[in-house]
Design a protein around this motif. Structure first.
Motif, PDB file in Angstrom:
ATOM      1  N   GLY A  22       0.785  -1.238   0.000  1.00 13.09           N
ATOM      2  CA  GLY A  22       0.000   0.000   0.000  1.00 13.09           C
ATOM      3  C   GLY A  22       0.808   1.275   0.000  1.00 13.09           C
ATOM      4  O   GLY A  22       1.687   1.490  -0.834  1.00 13.09           O
ATOM      5  N   GLY A  24       3.213   2.702   1.771  1.00 12.74           N
ATOM      6  CA  GLY A  24       4.672   2.722   1.712  1.00 12.74           C
ATOM      7  C   GLY A  24       5.337   3.817   2.528  1.00 12.74           C
ATOM      8  O   GLY A  24       6.461   4.230   2.222  1.00 12.74           O
ATOM      9  N   SER A  25       4.665   4.263   3.608  1.00 13.90           N
ATOM     10  CA  SER A  25       5.302   5.310   4.423  1.00 13.90           C
ATOM     11  C   SER A  25       6.524   4.748   5.167  1.00 13.90           C
ATOM     12  O   SER A  25       7.510   5.458   5.364  1.00 13.90           O
ATOM     13  CB  SER A  25       4.307   5.945   5.390  1.00 13.90           C
ATOM     14  OG  SER A  25       3.891   5.011   6.363  1.00 13.90           O
ATOM     15  N   LEU A  27       8.403   2.318   3.922  1.00 14.63           N
ATOM     16  CA  LEU A  27       9.398   2.232   2.846  1.00 14.63           C
ATOM     17  C   LEU A  27      10.091   3.585   2.691  1.00 14.63           C
ATOM     18  O   LEU A  27      11.323   3.650   2.573  1.00 14.63           O
ATOM     19  CB  LEU A  27       8.711   1.828   1.532  1.00 14.63           C
ATOM     20  CG  LEU A  27       9.539   2.002   0.260  1.00 14.63           C
ATOM     21  CD1 LEU A  27      10.735   1.048   0.253  1.00 14.63           C
ATOM     22  CD2 LEU A  27       8.678   1.790  -0.991  1.00 14.63           C
ATOM     23  N   ALA A  99       6.851  -4.364   4.904  1.00 15.97           N
ATOM     24  CA  ALA A  99       6.415  -3.029   5.322  1.00 15.97           C
ATOM     25  C   ALA A  99       5.003  -2.801   4.809  1.00 15.97           C
ATOM     26  O   ALA A  99       4.794  -2.257   3.727  1.00 15.97           O
ATOM     27  CB  ALA A  99       7.371  -1.970   4.785  1.00 15.97           C
ATOM     28  N   HIS A 121       4.446  -4.531  13.052  1.00 14.85           N
ATOM     29  CA  HIS A 121       3.024  -4.772  13.303  1.00 14.85           C
ATOM     30  C   HIS A 121       2.488  -3.691  14.237  1.00 14.85           C
ATOM     31  O   HIS A 121       3.119  -3.390  15.257  1.00 14.85           O
ATOM     32  CB  HIS A 121       2.844  -6.163  13.935  1.00 14.85           C
ATOM     33  CG  HIS A 121       1.410  -6.493  14.186  1.00 14.85           C
ATOM     34  ND1 HIS A 121       0.551  -6.896  13.190  1.00 14.85           N
ATOM     35  CD2 HIS A 121       0.671  -6.439  15.327  1.00 14.85           C
ATOM     36  CE1 HIS A 121      -0.657  -7.091  13.708  1.00 14.85           C
ATOM     37  NE2 HIS A 121      -0.602  -6.826  14.998  1.00 14.85           N
ATOM     38  N   GLN A 183       2.406   5.426  13.984  1.00 15.81           N
ATOM     39  CA  GLN A 183       3.230   5.473  12.763  1.00 15.81           C
ATOM     40  C   GLN A 183       4.477   6.324  12.950  1.00 15.81           C
ATOM     41  O   GLN A 183       5.525   6.034  12.373  1.00 15.81           O
ATOM     42  CB  GLN A 183       2.396   5.942  11.578  1.00 15.81           C
ATOM     43  CG  GLN A 183       1.473   4.805  11.118  1.00 15.81           C
ATOM     44  CD  GLN A 183       0.781   5.065   9.800  1.00 15.81           C
ATOM     45  OE1 GLN A 183       0.672   6.203   9.360  1.00 15.81           O
ATOM     46  NE2 GLN A 183       0.285   4.005   9.186  1.00 15.81           N
TER      47      GLN A 183
HETATM   48  C1  GRF Z   1       2.083  -0.042   9.072  1.00 11.78           C
HETATM   49  O1  GRF Z   1       1.388   0.705   9.988  1.00 11.78           O
HETATM   50  C2  GRF Z   1       2.475  -1.393   9.608  1.00 11.78           C
HETATM   51  O2  GRF Z   1       2.453  -1.445  10.990  1.00 11.78           O
HETATM   52  C3  GRF Z   1       1.437  -2.332   9.070  1.00 11.78           C
HETATM   53  O3  GRF Z   1       1.000  -1.777   7.877  1.00 11.78           O
HETATM   54  C4  GRF Z   1       1.226  -0.373   7.855  1.00 11.78           C
HETATM   55  C5  GRF Z   1       1.906  -0.051   6.581  1.00 11.78           C
HETATM   56  O4  GRF Z   1       1.972   1.313   6.331  1.00 11.78           O
HETATM   57  N1  GRF Z   1       2.019  -3.654   8.963  1.00 11.78           N
HETATM   58  P1  GRF Z   1       2.866   1.857   5.143  1.00 11.78           P
HETATM   59  O5  GRF Z   1       2.430   1.141   3.867  1.00 11.78           O
HETATM   60  O6  GRF Z   1       4.301   1.612   5.486  1.00 11.78           O
HETATM   61  O7  GRF Z   1       2.541   3.332   5.074  1.00 11.78           O
END
Ligand code: GRF
Length: 225
Positions: A22, A24-25, A27, A99, A121, A183
């Motif tokens: 999704g 990717g914050s 990443l 991620a 997680h 986050q």
């Molecule tokens: C993160 O909050 C992580 O804990 C979970 O999925 C989310 C992914 O967010 N496993 P992003 O894609 O990195 O923005």
């Protein structure tokens, strides 16, 4: 001398592959940490099971090659994971970072790369494994929530814990407030843990995580940067 420097970085830099689905914050936090030198490693590929993942845009902007493996292209999860594993071996990854990868990896995959897969997680494991952790924590009236970074084994959200960070839940909070708070911790600590791994400081031995040869305590020791 330049040649030698090139050789040395090639030998010591770890190759990282990041799996996303999704936004990717996380990443992005890793891309930034590689650029700033916090992580002595190179993200050599991003793999997504979703062609529309915004993380793919982030990879492209950073000049990182990406590969898409969609479930519908394979008969089984086993076949899909096998294709991903072959790609990862071709790339020669030292570390696989999950991620926001929203697929459960098959045991064949997790065993093949044992001790080399990390996950993040959004809960204080073992509490709230699985999905909708924020909603469940708030419905239960929890006053704290958090995130866990762990090695991945064949038990979903069950691998050895490396680092946890807690955040408060206040009575007036909306779910978005808690997500933002968690986050912030994710973006701070995932790069740190990856930096440890890339510096050969972090290992998994007999299902337990060790930093600098010392077993990691289960929670809240993220302050020693
Ligand atoms: C993160 O909050 C992580 O804990 C979970 O999925 C989310 C992914 O967010 N496993 P992003 O894609 O990195 O923005």
């Amino acid at each position: 001398a330049i040649c030698r420097l090139f050789f040395i970085t090639r030998v010591f830099m770890k190759n990282i592959v990041v799996l996303i689905s999704g936004e990717g914050s996380n990443l992005q936090a890793m891309i930034d940490a590689c650029a700033s030198g916090q992580i002595s490693g190179k993200i050599c590929a991003v793999i997504s099971n979703n062609a529309d993942a915004y993380g793919l845009v982030r990879a492209k902007k950073a000049g990182i090659p990406s590969f898409i493996f969609e479930r519908k292209a394979y008969e089984t999860y086993q076949a899909m994971d096998q294709a991903i594993a072959s790609q990862i071996e071709l790339i020669g990854a030292d570390l696989i970072v999950l991620a926001g990868y929203m697929n459960i990896l098959t045991p064949a995959f997790t065993q093949r790369f044992a001790g080399k897969i990390l996950n993040i997680h959004p809960s204080l494991l073992p509490k709230y494994s699985g999905l909708d952790t924020y909603q469940r924590a708030m419905t239960d009236g929890e006053t704290e929530h958090g995130m866990t970074i762990h090695f991945v084994n064949e038990i979903v959200d069950g691998g050895s814990i490396i680092l946890q960070a807690k955040v408060p839940i206040f009575p007036e909070d909306e779910i978005e407030d808690v997500i933002a708070r968690v986050q912030e911790q994710e973006h701070r600590y995932y790069p740190l843990v990856i930096a440890w791994f890339c510096a050969d400081r972090l290992k998994e031995v007999d299902g337990k995580a060790y930093l600098d040869g010392k077993p990691l305590p289960p929670e809240d020791y993220g302050n020693e940067e």
